[in-house]
Design a protein around this motif. Structure first.
Motif, PDB file in Angstrom:
ATOM      1  N   ALA A   1       1.899   1.904  -3.542  1.00 24.96           N
ATOM      2  CA  ALA A   1       0.774   2.354  -4.350  1.00 24.96           C
ATOM      3  C   ALA A   1       0.496   3.836  -4.103  1.00 24.96           C
ATOM      4  O   ALA A   1       0.172   4.581  -5.043  1.00 24.96           O
ATOM      5  CB  ALA A   1      -0.464   1.522  -4.030  1.00 24.96           C
ATOM      6  N   ARG A   2       0.641   4.260  -2.839  1.00 25.44           N
ATOM      7  CA  ARG A   2       0.393   5.674  -2.537  1.00 25.44           C
ATOM      8  C   ARG A   2       1.473   6.556  -3.145  1.00 25.44           C
ATOM      9  O   ARG A   2       1.186   7.675  -3.600  1.00 25.44           O
ATOM     10  CB  ARG A   2       0.321   5.872  -1.027  1.00 25.44           C
ATOM     11  CG  ARG A   2      -0.975   5.369  -0.408  1.00 25.44           C
ATOM     12  CD  ARG A   2      -0.953   5.523   1.081  1.00 25.44           C
ATOM     13  NE  ARG A   2      -2.224   5.143   1.683  1.00 25.44           N
ATOM     14  CZ  ARG A   2      -2.349   4.710   2.928  1.00 25.44           C
ATOM     15  NH1 ARG A   2      -1.265   4.607   3.704  1.00 25.44           N
ATOM     16  NH2 ARG A   2      -3.525   4.397   3.416  1.00 25.44           N
TER      17      ARG A   2
ATOM     18  N   SER B   1      -0.280  15.607 -13.154  1.00 31.03           N
ATOM     19  CA  SER B   1      -1.423  16.328 -13.730  1.00 31.03           C
ATOM     20  C   SER B   1      -1.148  17.815 -13.869  1.00 31.03           C
ATOM     21  O   SER B   1      -1.938  18.538 -14.474  1.00 31.03           O
ATOM     22  CB  SER B   1      -2.669  16.104 -12.875  1.00 31.03           C
ATOM     23  OG  SER B   1      -2.487  16.636 -11.576  1.00 31.03           O
TER      24      SER B   1
ATOM     25  N   TYR C   1       6.711  10.513   1.432  1.00 29.76           N
ATOM     26  CA  TYR C   1       6.516   9.977   0.077  1.00 29.76           C
ATOM     27  C   TYR C   1       7.266  10.819  -0.952  1.00 29.76           C
ATOM     28  O   TYR C   1       7.802  10.295  -1.937  1.00 29.76           O
ATOM     29  CB  TYR C   1       5.023   9.950  -0.274  1.00 29.76           C
ATOM     30  CG  TYR C   1       4.226   8.916   0.484  1.00 29.76           C
ATOM     31  CD1 TYR C   1       4.859   7.867   1.162  1.00 29.76           C
ATOM     32  CD2 TYR C   1       2.837   8.984   0.535  1.00 29.76           C
ATOM     33  CE1 TYR C   1       4.115   6.918   1.861  1.00 29.76           C
ATOM     34  CE2 TYR C   1       2.083   8.041   1.215  1.00 29.76           C
ATOM     35  CZ  TYR C   1       2.737   7.018   1.882  1.00 29.76           C
ATOM     36  OH  TYR C   1       2.003   6.077   2.580  1.00 29.76           O
TER      37      TYR C   1
ATOM     38  N   GLU D   1       1.222  10.395  -9.857  1.00 34.24           N
ATOM     39  CA  GLU D   1       0.158  10.688 -10.826  1.00 34.24           C
ATOM     40  C   GLU D   1      -0.461  12.057 -10.562  1.00 34.24           C
ATOM     41  O   GLU D   1      -0.764  12.812 -11.489  1.00 34.24           O
ATOM     42  CB  GLU D   1      -0.915   9.607 -10.774  1.00 34.24           C
ATOM     43  CG  GLU D   1      -0.485   8.269 -11.365  1.00 34.24           C
ATOM     44  CD  GLU D   1      -1.643   7.280 -11.392  1.00 34.24           C
ATOM     45  OE1 GLU D   1      -2.806   7.738 -11.370  1.00 34.24           O
ATOM     46  OE2 GLU D   1      -1.386   6.079 -11.424  1.00 34.24           O
ATOM     47  N   LEU D   2      -0.675  12.377  -9.291  1.00 31.70           N
ATOM     48  CA  LEU D   2      -1.254  13.679  -8.950  1.00 31.70           C
ATOM     49  C   LEU D   2      -0.334  14.815  -9.384  1.00 31.70           C
ATOM     50  O   LEU D   2      -0.786  15.836  -9.921  1.00 31.70           O
ATOM     51  CB  LEU D   2      -1.519  13.752  -7.451  1.00 31.70           C
ATOM     52  CG  LEU D   2      -2.615  12.824  -6.908  1.00 31.70           C
ATOM     53  CD1 LEU D   2      -2.629  12.861  -5.387  1.00 31.70           C
ATOM     54  CD2 LEU D   2      -3.981  13.242  -7.456  1.00 31.70           C
TER      55      LEU D   2
ATOM     56  N   ARG E   1      -6.079  13.569  -0.580  1.00 29.69           N
ATOM     57  CA  ARG E   1      -6.244  12.644  -1.696  1.00 29.69           C
ATOM     58  C   ARG E   1      -5.641  11.280  -1.385  1.00 29.69           C
ATOM     59  O   ARG E   1      -6.153  10.239  -1.833  1.00 29.69           O
ATOM     60  CB  ARG E   1      -5.593  13.220  -2.957  1.00 29.69           C
ATOM     61  CG  ARG E   1      -6.237  14.485  -3.475  1.00 29.69           C
ATOM     62  CD  ARG E   1      -7.623  14.218  -4.035  1.00 29.69           C
ATOM     63  NE  ARG E   1      -7.586  13.318  -5.172  1.00 29.69           N
ATOM     64  CZ  ARG E   1      -7.399  13.707  -6.427  1.00 29.69           C
ATOM     65  NH1 ARG E   1      -7.256  15.007  -6.691  1.00 29.69           N
ATOM     66  NH2 ARG E   1      -7.394  12.828  -7.408  1.00 29.69           N
ATOM     67  N   LEU E   2      -4.554  11.254  -0.619  1.00 26.85           N
ATOM     68  CA  LEU E   2      -3.874   9.988  -0.319  1.00 26.85           C
ATOM     69  C   LEU E   2      -4.397   9.326   0.949  1.00 26.85           C
ATOM     70  O   LEU E   2      -4.086   8.157   1.208  1.00 26.85           O
ATOM     71  CB  LEU E   2      -2.360  10.226  -0.177  1.00 26.85           C
ATOM     72  CG  LEU E   2      -1.634  10.732  -1.442  1.00 26.85           C
ATOM     73  CD1 LEU E   2      -0.199  11.096  -1.112  1.00 26.85           C
ATOM     74  CD2 LEU E   2      -1.689   9.681  -2.545  1.00 26.85           C
TER      75      LEU E   2
ATOM     76  N   LEU F   1       3.030   5.978  -5.941  1.00 25.52           N
ATOM     77  CA  LEU F   1       2.698   6.068  -7.367  1.00 25.52           C
ATOM     78  C   LEU F   1       1.496   6.983  -7.594  1.00 25.52           C
ATOM     79  O   LEU F   1       1.438   7.724  -8.582  1.00 25.52           O
ATOM     80  CB  LEU F   1       2.421   4.677  -7.928  1.00 25.52           C
ATOM     81  CG  LEU F   1       3.637   3.742  -7.983  1.00 25.52           C
ATOM     82  CD1 LEU F   1       3.221   2.364  -8.453  1.00 25.52           C
ATOM     83  CD2 LEU F   1       4.711   4.314  -8.908  1.00 25.52           C
ATOM     84  N   THR F   2       0.536   6.944  -6.667  1.00 22.69           N
ATOM     85  CA  THR F   2      -0.613   7.845  -6.774  1.00 22.69           C
ATOM     86  C   THR F   2      -0.165   9.292  -6.616  1.00 22.69           C
ATOM     87  O   THR F   2      -0.644  10.186  -7.331  1.00 22.69           O
ATOM     88  CB  THR F   2      -1.656   7.502  -5.701  1.00 22.69           C
ATOM     89  OG1 THR F   2      -2.075   6.148  -5.872  1.00 22.69           O
ATOM     90  CG2 THR F   2      -2.857   8.429  -5.804  1.00 22.69           C
TER      91      THR F   2
ATOM     92  N   ARG G   1       0.809  -1.221   0.000  1.00 28.72           N
ATOM     93  CA  ARG G   1       0.000   0.000   0.000  1.00 28.72           C
ATOM     94  C   ARG G   1       0.842   1.270   0.000  1.00 28.72           C
ATOM     95  O   ARG G   1       0.512   2.208  -0.739  1.00 28.72           O
ATOM     96  CB  ARG G   1      -0.931  -0.036   1.212  1.00 28.72           C
ATOM     97  CG  ARG G   1      -2.014   1.025   1.145  1.00 28.72           C
ATOM     98  CD  ARG G   1      -3.140   0.691   2.089  1.00 28.72           C
ATOM     99  NE  ARG G   1      -4.222   1.644   1.974  1.00 28.72           N
ATOM    100  CZ  ARG G   1      -5.150   1.620   1.024  1.00 28.72           C
ATOM    101  NH1 ARG G   1      -5.076   0.704   0.095  1.00 28.72           N
ATOM    102  NH2 ARG G   1      -6.117   2.518   0.982  1.00 28.72           N
TER     103      ARG G   1
END
Length: 355
Positions: free
Chosen positions: A6-7, A17, A40, A13-14, A29-30, A9-10, A3
């Motif tokens: 994954a956070r 943008s 992170y 992505e944010l 958001r996380l 990588l999220t 997890r």
């Protein structure tokens, strides 16, 4: 995938943008606190991702300018949309005949897809067909596709086409009527800017062409159906449009070659046949061909026939003969005119006031 990874990588992505993201926004958001967001960010910096810290009241984090994006992480529907767009772009000539960018992009995406999704997408791409590009009413080529239909419906239908399985679909026709149908799908076709599925409607035992954007749900059913005989899916779609029920049924006889007629009445509009009547052709290499079509309105046909510039006879309907004659009268009157007509004097609005 763990997890925290994954956070991270999220978070990437944010930031990809664009713009500056505040710590509070990223934390929300996380689903973590601000301290964890900073941790992170440190992980991304360790991976040589240039994350910049922006100070001030509206500060936060952003990616450094000129950063080359890493491989994208696409969901099933995103991958499907990208691959369909690449295929449709190549078919429509949007990527250029010498360009290999579309091919290399497709190969990169397919190489990293999960095996189950790769098999389903292979089924989809193998079931696609495209009709010939046709000329629209304004003289421009119609686009091959405008948008991507529902991914789940598309993949289900593609599997059914490949394995010849019946599917249950929920469909809304052009009159807004909803119905549940059992379809034996033959193929998926891109035509004149939309996606269609063609197949046999088991409920009425007749071939039908359905717009994919009007299918709300598709579900595979047990069993199978035999492979269809006759023309391929693209030909079935074109033939279906040419013979669809409209307000007017039109029959013409035109002394021209099929190529000359098709330049103005493409296969999706008219069906051509040779009536076999060779009398009175006068040795010409152009036979009298019969063209049959259906139309909701007739007004667009006289200019098309005039542009064809070949002898023709309107067999039906009589209303089309009247429209052709009216156009001929207007053209003849314009040809005889040597100067613009003077503007007519305005009519008096009422009697002059008494003096």
């Amino acid at each position: 995938m763990p997890r925290p990874t994954a956070r991270v990588l999220t978070l990437l992505e944010l930031l990809q943008s664009g713009g500056t993201r505040t710590v509070a926004e990223l934390a929300e958001r996380l689903g973590v606190d601000g301290r964890t967001v900073r941790r992170y960010v440190d992980r991304l910096l360790e991976l040589d991702v240039p994350v910049e810290s922006v100070r001030g009241r509206y500060g936060g984090y952003r990616l450094g300018p000129g950063y080359r994006l890493p491989p994208l992480m696409l969901g099933d529907e995103e991958a499907l949309a990208v691959l369909l767009g690449l295929v449709a772009g190549r078919r429509a000539g949007l990527t250029g005949p010498q360009s290999t960018a579309a091919e290399t992009a497709s190969a990169k995406i397919r190489r990293v897809l999960p095996r189950h999704l790769a098999h389903r997408l292979d089924s989809l791409l193998g079931s696609l067909a495209f009709t010939a590009r046709s000329e629209g009413p304004d003289g421009a080529d119609t686009p091959e596709v405008r948008d991507t239909p529902d991914a789940g419906v598309l993949l289900t239908l593609a599997d059914a086409v490949r394995h010849r399985r019946p599917v249950a679909v929920r469909y809304t026709d052009r009159e807004g009527r909803r119905s549940d149908r059992t379809l034996h799908p033959y193929g998926i076709v891109g035509h004149a800017g939309r996606w269609y599925v063609t197949g046999r409607d088991a409920g009425i035992d007749e071939d039908r062409t359905l717009r994919l954007d009007r299918i709300a749900d598709a579900r595979a059913l047990p069993g199978s159906f035999p492979p269809p005989e006759g023309p391929g899916p693209a030909e079935r779609v074109v033939s279906g449009f040419a013979t669809a029920g409209y307000r007017h049924e039109v029959t013409l006889r035109i002394r021209a070659t099929p190529g000359e007629i098709r330049a103005h009445l493409p296969a999706g509009v008219a069906v051509l046949e040779d009536p076999g009547d060779r009398e009175g052709q006068g040795g010409t290499d152009r036979p009298w061909l019969r063209a049959e079509l259906r139309a909701e309105r007739l007004e667009w046909l006289p200019p098309v026939l005039a542009a064809l510039d070949r002898p023709f006879v309107v067999e039906r309907p009589a209303a089309l003969r009247d429209l052709v004659a009216a156009l001929a009268d207007r053209l003849a009157a314009s040809a005889r005119r040597t100067s613009p007509d003077p503007e007519p004097a305005p009519e008096p609005e009422g009697p002059a006031p008494a003096s």
